[in-house]
Design a protein around this motif. Structure first.
Motif, PDB file in Angstrom:
ATOM      1  N   LEU A  75       4.331  10.111  -7.081  1.00 54.77           N
ATOM      2  CA  LEU A  75       5.507  10.525  -7.829  1.00 54.77           C
ATOM      3  C   LEU A  75       5.503  10.032  -9.266  1.00 54.77           C
ATOM      4  CD1 LEU A  75       8.048   9.657  -5.003  1.00 54.77           C
ATOM      5  CD2 LEU A  75       7.065  11.885  -5.472  1.00 54.77           C
ATOM      6  N   GLY A  76       4.859   8.917  -9.523  1.00 61.49           N
ATOM      7  CA  GLY A  76       4.834   8.376 -10.872  1.00 61.49           C
ATOM      8  C   GLY A  76       6.190   7.796 -11.242  1.00 61.49           C
ATOM      9  N   PHE A  77       6.318   7.311 -12.494  1.00 65.24           N
ATOM     10  CA  PHE A  77       7.623   6.809 -12.944  1.00 65.24           C
ATOM     11  C   PHE A  77       8.413   7.971 -13.504  1.00 65.24           C
ATOM     12  CE2 PHE A  77       5.855   2.410 -13.185  1.00 65.24           C
ATOM     13  CZ  PHE A  77       6.775   1.885 -12.299  1.00 65.24           C
ATOM     14  N   ASN A  78       9.280   8.533 -12.718  1.00 71.33           N
ATOM     15  CA  ASN A  78      10.076   9.649 -13.185  1.00 71.33           C
ATOM     16  C   ASN A  78      11.534   9.379 -12.883  1.00 71.33           C
ATOM     17  OD1 ASN A  78       8.359  11.748 -14.325  1.00 71.33           O
ATOM     18  ND2 ASN A  78       7.344  11.635 -12.341  1.00 71.33           N
ATOM     19  N   SER A  79      12.408  10.065 -13.611  1.00 69.98           N
ATOM     20  CA  SER A  79      13.836   9.851 -13.370  1.00 69.98           C
ATOM     21  C   SER A  79      14.194  10.424 -12.006  1.00 69.98           C
ATOM     22  CB  SER A  79      14.654  10.538 -14.451  1.00 69.98           C
ATOM     23  OG  SER A  79      14.663  11.928 -14.208  1.00 69.98           O
ATOM     24  N   LEU A 136       3.294   5.832  -3.039  1.00 73.97           N
ATOM     25  CA  LEU A 136       4.446   6.549  -3.604  1.00 73.97           C
ATOM     26  C   LEU A 136       4.326   6.646  -5.121  1.00 73.97           C
ATOM     27  CD1 LEU A 136       7.614   5.359  -1.680  1.00 73.97           C
ATOM     28  CD2 LEU A 136       6.417   7.526  -1.522  1.00 73.97           C
ATOM     29  N   TYR A 137       3.869   5.562  -5.743  1.00 72.81           N
ATOM     30  CA  TYR A 137       3.734   5.587  -7.197  1.00 72.81           C
ATOM     31  C   TYR A 137       2.672   6.603  -7.618  1.00 72.81           C
ATOM     32  CZ  TYR A 137       2.274   4.373 -11.844  1.00 72.81           C
ATOM     33  OH  TYR A 137       1.922   4.457 -13.156  1.00 72.81           O
ATOM     34  N   ASP A 138       1.557   6.602  -6.898  1.00 67.73           N
ATOM     35  CA  ASP A 138       0.499   7.563  -7.200  1.00 67.73           C
ATOM     36  C   ASP A 138       1.020   8.991  -7.116  1.00 67.73           C
ATOM     37  OD1 ASP A 138      -1.441   5.817  -7.732  1.00 67.73           O
ATOM     38  OD2 ASP A 138      -2.446   5.936  -5.787  1.00 67.73           O
ATOM     39  N   LYS A 164       0.829  -1.201   0.000  1.00 67.10           N
ATOM     40  CA  LYS A 164       0.000   0.000   0.000  1.00 67.10           C
ATOM     41  C   LYS A 164       0.863   1.251   0.000  1.00 67.10           C
ATOM     42  CE  LYS A 164      -3.801   1.734   2.617  1.00 67.10           C
ATOM     43  NZ  LYS A 164      -4.253   1.787   3.999  1.00 67.10           N
ATOM     44  N   PHE A 171       3.956   1.546  -1.166  1.00 67.93           N
ATOM     45  CA  PHE A 171       4.593   1.787  -2.459  1.00 67.93           C
ATOM     46  C   PHE A 171       3.588   2.227  -3.511  1.00 67.93           C
ATOM     47  CE2 PHE A 171       8.032  -0.626  -0.495  1.00 67.93           C
ATOM     48  CZ  PHE A 171       9.064   0.245  -0.783  1.00 67.93           C
ATOM     49  N   HIS A 172       2.389   1.715  -3.382  1.00 63.43           N
ATOM     50  CA  HIS A 172       1.334   2.157  -4.287  1.00 63.43           C
ATOM     51  C   HIS A 172       1.104   3.659  -4.132  1.00 63.43           C
ATOM     52  CE1 HIS A 172      -2.062   1.121  -6.860  1.00 63.43           C
ATOM     53  NE2 HIS A 172      -2.671   2.135  -6.282  1.00 63.43           N
ATOM     54  N   LEU A 175      13.037  13.982  -9.855  1.00 63.98           N
ATOM     55  CA  LEU A 175      12.477  13.986  -8.501  1.00 63.98           C
ATOM     56  C   LEU A 175      13.337  14.823  -7.572  1.00 63.98           C
ATOM     57  CD1 LEU A 175      11.412  10.293  -7.964  1.00 63.98           C
ATOM     58  CD2 LEU A 175       9.945  12.294  -8.147  1.00 63.98           C
TER      59      LEU A 175
END
Lengths: 375, 327
Positions: free
Chosen positions: A130-134, A126-128, A121, A123-124, A138
């Motif tokens: 920040l998204g997939f970014n370099s 965190l993904y929400d 939950k 990490f989910h 960040l």
């Protein structure tokens, strides 16, 4: 067509400048909630439970406004008690969904047991957020946000110092607004531009003509973080005080909160519980124990008085309020507890502040109303 | 032993009284409970507390004052219940309770005995606390440990009585060896949701339980529901509440909503109680979304009038009976 995400977050004092910088550097759209006004207040009070604390009602009003403007992701901090703040977002969400709004929420909180649910939950979340970014992107966004936040705090501290000492009444306030604007509009992704903007803003404030005087009445401000930081909701108590010609020191900043509650959490708590042991034996959540600790620290630093700000119905701060009467007695430092809610009026409020300052002047053995002439 | 300890009849008295009572009994320390709440106690409590605290805590101030004033009582026992199950706190005001009392009655500071209770966690923590309490009276550790074991077993018996369908007051009577009146089965069953210290304090809630009895309505109280049933309700709420008592109240409420035999629900909260603000709204919204059962919210405060409450309860019961087609 892919749906566009528009983010929004709670407004608290000037901290929005920092958060906004973060999302802008991440190429995301944000809507900043409007400051408290009659409409926000009415909306919030209408849909909140009656006994809920005051910040909850304001935030609900502001969320309704931003959702109507088109925001569809709400971001907030969370927690696990015993203060009610940790349950704000779930309850906000339930109420807003009942009103028919469609949106997503992201609650920033540490993972808890059971770990097999808690960690995924986390990490989910965190993904929400920040998204997939370099990592570079960040880092850049984080740095811009942190520095802007720190710069704003520096400007604010400068203003607190300058207003009681300025030569031309009202000059500092105008220049502060201008400086803030320069900082807010600066940069985007470019960190150097933010730095330059800060130097420009600082130079503006440094040029204000003022009289050096270190013998002003000194008041420390303690209390619940939202009410202390959000000048719209505490009826601008800090500006009122400094305009009456006293020095103030705020015990809570976003930076010091992060340092004490997140980074040096253990050390801070040990020190605090030792200091307040005779008055409070256990951690009660929120900022209750900090209010007691800071009152003692202000006395040790030689302050004349302390103002304790709490929202009506705040559980930890009410306990602190009852305990502070004895701290005030034992340490011989006057404490004024001000509780704010939707009905707090301006006129009675100013009178109470004036009376408090008169009391402090009297304790120093100075004449009444000599310094308090400008207001 | 020649010591008398006063136990205030308020807040966690309505949950853990048998535990404390049997502990002191075993050590042959005399205990005195303050008299049930009345106007005088409430007024005294209002006088000694800050104005925005909830009425239940105000009332507790009154009970403590009453015991402190009594010359025959040597000490007053004020518990600090910090957790009641893993990771669940009690209300911040109750965590600060001994400190609040010491500050309100600063002249009697030495008469107050406090105990920090971490219930539902490691056994050792609880035992240590009882050791600390016992050592105040120069009792040997071995003796205290025995007393603790006795108290625990005794409390278990009490809890079993509660799980067998008796509410706190009935269970307490049975536990003390008194007889209780047999209740006649009624056609109407109502669930009462709230904190034990609001539900069982007859003066504060304007005699709600008595009123229901005279209307020949059966009721079931939220603290009578066993834990394993409560745990099943977790998936119905967005996030687990982190206060044990509100968690019990909310989940019992959800259970009442789901259960067909229960025709209506009364939610009882005290004015200024921040925790009930949360679970009351969650319960309301859940009810609105799903079963739409009759649900009444009663908020009690210093001025709760007998007559107004009577009318509301009567109207509520009539409404349910009408819905069932009995009237």
């Amino acid at each position: 067509m892919k749906k566009e995400y528009i983010y929004s977050f709670p407004r608290m004092g000037y901290s929005y400048i920092g958060f906004k910088a973060f999302f802008e550097a991440m190429d995301k759209k944000v809507i900043i909630p409007p400051p408290r006004n009659q409409e926000v207040l009415e909306l919030g009070v209408r849909y909140s439970p009656e006994d809920m604390c005051f910040p909850f009602k304001i935030l609900l009003g502001q969320y309704i406004k931003v959702l109507e403007e088109g925001a569809n992701i709400l971001i907030s901090l969370g927690g696990y008690g015993p203060c009610r703040f940790g349950y704000y977002m779930p309850l906000h969400e339930e109420i807003l969904r009942d009103l028919g709004y469609k949106f997503k929420t992201i609650t920033i909180e540490p993972p808890i047991a059971p770990w097999n649910i808690g960690i995924p939950k986390f990490f989910h979340m965190l993904y929400d957020l920040l998204g997939f970014n370099s990592p570079f992107k960040l880092y850049n966004a984080g740095r811009n946000a942190v520095y802007k936040m720190l710069y704003v705090e520096q400007l604010e501290k400068k203003m607190h110092y300058l207003i009681p000492r300025e030569v031309r009444k009202g000059e500092t306030e105008k220049i502060f607004e201008k400086a803030l604007d320069i900082l807010d509009k600066s940069g985007g992704k470019n960190f150097n531009k933010i730095k330059d903007a800060f130097n420009e803003a600082k130079a503006l404030m440094d040029n204000i003509e003022h009289i050096k005087n270190d013998n002003l009445i000194k008041i420390g401000i303690v209390g619940e973080i939202y009410m202390v930081l959000d000048h719209d909701n505490n009826l601008d108590i800090e500006k009122k005080l400094i305009n009456m010609g006293v020095d103030i020191d705020r015990s809570l900043w976003v930076s010091s909160w992060t340092l004490h509650r997140v980074i040096y959490r253990k050390k801070h708590r040990e020190h605090m519980m030792n200091l307040i042991k005779p008055y409070l034996g256990e951690f009660i959540g929120g900022d209750g124990q900090e209010s007691i600790m800071n009152t003692i620290l202000y006395k040790q630093k030689g302050y004349d008085g302390v103002i304790h700000i709490l929202p009506f119905g705040c559980l930890p701060e009410i306990s602190a309020k009852e305990i502070l009467t004895n701290v005030s007695h034992d340490y011989d430092i006057p404490v004024l507890s001000l509780s704010f809610d939707e009905q707090t009026g301006e006129a009675g409020f100013v009178t109470r502040l004036e009376a408090f300052i008169d009391l402090l002047l009297q304790r120093r053995g100075e004449g009444l109303n000599e310094i308090v002439s400008g207001y | 032993m020649d010591i008398t300890i006063g136990i205030p009849r308020g807040l966690y008295y309505y949950v853990y009284y048998p535990l404390w009572k049997s502990f002191f009994d075993y050590l042959s320390i005399k205990t005195v409970t303050s008299i049930p709440t009345n106007k005088e106690i409430l007024n005294e409590g209002i006088k000694y507390s800050v104005d925005d605290i909830c009425v239940s805590v105000k009332c507790y101030h009154g009970h403590v004052k009453k015991l402190l004033d009594n010359k025959n009582i040597d000490y007053v026992f004020i518990p600090r219940v910090i957790t009641e199950s893993k990771g669940k706190h009690s209300c911040p005001k109750l965590i600060a309770l001994p400190d609040l009392m010491k500050n309100a009655f600063i002249n009697y500071k030495n008469k107050i005995i406090e105990g920090d209770f971490y219930i539902g966690q490691k056994e050792k923590k609880l035992l240590n606390e009882f050791l600390k309490i016992g050592r105040n009276f120069d009792i040997e550790d071995k003796e205290i440990k025995n007393a603790y074991r006795y108290a625990k077993n005794s409390f278990k018996k009490f809890l079993n009585l509660k799980l067998n369908g008796h509410n706190f007051l009935q269970a307490l009577d049975l536990w003390e060896g008194k007889d209780i009146d047999q209740v006649e089965k009624s056609d109407l069953l109502i669930g009462i949701v709230g904190f034990p210290y609001d539900i069982y304090d007859d003066f504060l809630n304007g005699g709600l339980l008595e009123k229901l009895k005279t209307l020949s309505v059966d009721f079931i109280v939220s603290d009578m529901i066993p834990q394993f049933i409560l745990r099943k309700q977790t998936k119905k709420i967005p996030k687990d509440l982190f206060w044990h008592q509100s968690n019990v109240a909310l989940k019992a409420g959800l259970y009442f909503l789901a259960k067909k035999e229960i025709q209506g629900i009364i939610v009882l909260s005290s004015f200024g109680c921040g925790l009930s603000a949360i679970y009351t709204r969650l319960l309301e919204l859940y009810n609105k979304k799903t079963v739409k059962k009759p649900l009444m919210i009663i908020t009690i405060d210093e001025q709760t009038g007998d007559a107004g409450l009577q009318t509301r309860v009567e109207a509520f019961v009539d409404m349910i009976r009408m819905k069932l087609g009995e009237l």
